[in-house]
Write an enzyme that holds these catalytic residues in place. Sequence first.
Site, PDB file in Angstrom:
ATOM      1  CG  ASP A   1       0.362  -2.388   6.088  1.00 50.18           C
ATOM      2  OD1 ASP A   1      -0.614  -2.525   6.852  1.00 50.18           O
ATOM      3  OD2 ASP A   1       0.302  -1.737   5.017  1.00 50.18           O
TER       4      ASP A   1
ATOM      5  CB  CYS B   1      -3.660   3.110  -1.575  1.00 51.31           C
ATOM      6  SG  CYS B   1      -4.887   4.335  -1.186  1.00 51.31           S
TER       7      CYS B   1
ATOM      8  CD  GLN C   1      -7.118  -4.690   3.936  1.00 48.39           C
ATOM      9  OE1 GLN C   1      -8.066  -5.432   4.219  1.00 48.39           O
ATOM     10  NE2 GLN C   1      -7.300  -3.439   3.564  1.00 48.39           N
TER      11      GLN C   1
ATOM     12  CE  LYS D   1      -8.085  -0.009   5.726  1.00 49.71           C
ATOM     13  NZ  LYS D   1      -6.891  -0.169   4.898  1.00 49.71           N
TER      14      LYS D   1
ATOM     15  CG  HIS E   1      -1.919   0.951   1.432  1.00 48.66           C
ATOM     16  ND1 HIS E   1      -1.672   2.258   1.735  1.00 48.66           N
ATOM     17  CD2 HIS E   1      -3.270   0.836   1.327  1.00 48.66           C
ATOM     18  CE1 HIS E   1      -2.832   2.916   1.827  1.00 48.66           C
ATOM     19  NE2 HIS E   1      -3.806   2.073   1.580  1.00 48.66           N
TER      20      HIS E   1
END
Length: 407
Positions: A201, A365, A204, A227, A124
């Site tokens: 990261d 992104c 997700q 999220k 991202h």
Amino acid sequence: MMDKYDVNKIREDFPILSREVAGKPMVYLDNGATSQTPRRVVEEIERIYTHTKANVHRGVHTLSQEMTDMQEQTREKIRSYINASSIEEVIFTRGTTEGINLVASSFGSRFKEGDEIILTVMEHHANIVPWQLLRDRTGIVIRVVDINDKGELDLDQYRSLFNDRTVMASFCHVSNVLGTVNPVKEMVEFAHSRNVPVLIDGAQAAPHMYVDMQDIDCDFYVFSSHKMYGPTGIGVLYGKKKWLEEMPPYQGGGEMIGKVTFEHTTYADLPFKFEAGTPDFVDIAALSKGIDFIEEIGMDNIAVHEKELLDYTQKKMMEIPGLRIYGTAAHKDAVISFLVGNIHPYDLGLLLDKQGVEVRTGHHCAMPLMDRFGIPGTVRVSFAAYNTIEEADALIAALKRAVAILG
Ligand SMILES: *Cc1c(COP(=O)(O)O)cnc(C)c1O
């Protein structure tokens, strides 16, 4: 935990899911961008504003104490959720983006010209641009791991990029475009065998699977509340205590200091050293209810449910002539990026919206990843705990109609 996965009961907690779009029942399939928020989180925010709001860590008065306790209870809940060793390792941020900027800026201040960091082509922009800003300041070099056509990382290449100049590796746990679940534990293990620290990261991953800091053993892990059924505007940076202690503060101001004079200032202990200014304490406190929501259903149950939705939808999609799925990794999360024939993703998204189906279109992104596939963007469907097989059917029916019109 629920005995049986009762999706209709889960949906009752989300009033927004019964609204209409374009005169049709809304089908919300843009959870990768942000999930919806259960009623209990919204009610908690209202309860705090109407009952308890006061600044944290500043006052002896009752409200301030109550508010501080609520914020710190969430910190402990997060610590337990990600199995961090101590609450000192749990820093509240504005989100994934700020978490990565904090690490790039603060931890990155030790890097020198010619030092190398390893990223991947599926990152991202939030895990690309902060490192480029650091590159512009320091002259570090960014190396990029490629993927195969299924959207899986080339692990041989990953290993081959490490050398004497490598100072950091930073990659996503789950791709927000391809759904690929990266073998982060093995990747961390390899980096550590070369004495290279790792940032993951987890934007997700944290909403869809257990993420265990002791098991993964990464140095930093970042994710966003919005999220994972929590409020917007906040996120979490996990960092190993030994690094956080060595790192300089990211921002200066109130809350993060020990003693201030014009000659010299000392900093607060962890985690407050990295939390300058008044935090978003209302939303932090309410995030606790989002975690409750996940834990009541059980993350394993959510994962099984989402996998069912993924498999079912992908199978139905493949029956549509000309439809191509981007991201077919063996280990994949509940995200489907696709294109149909030469139809522009934006046109497809528009016609889906006209039928009440909310999906994301565009580059997500991740422009370098789009370039890797030689496409301008995709349509992306992403599932959450409250999505249903009926909604998957509605998506497929709407998709067939849209393709008939555009194709
Ligand atoms: C959403 C997302 C981000 C950015 O999260 P913010 O909440 O916008 O800070 C970073 N990485 C991945 C993989 C994401 O999905």
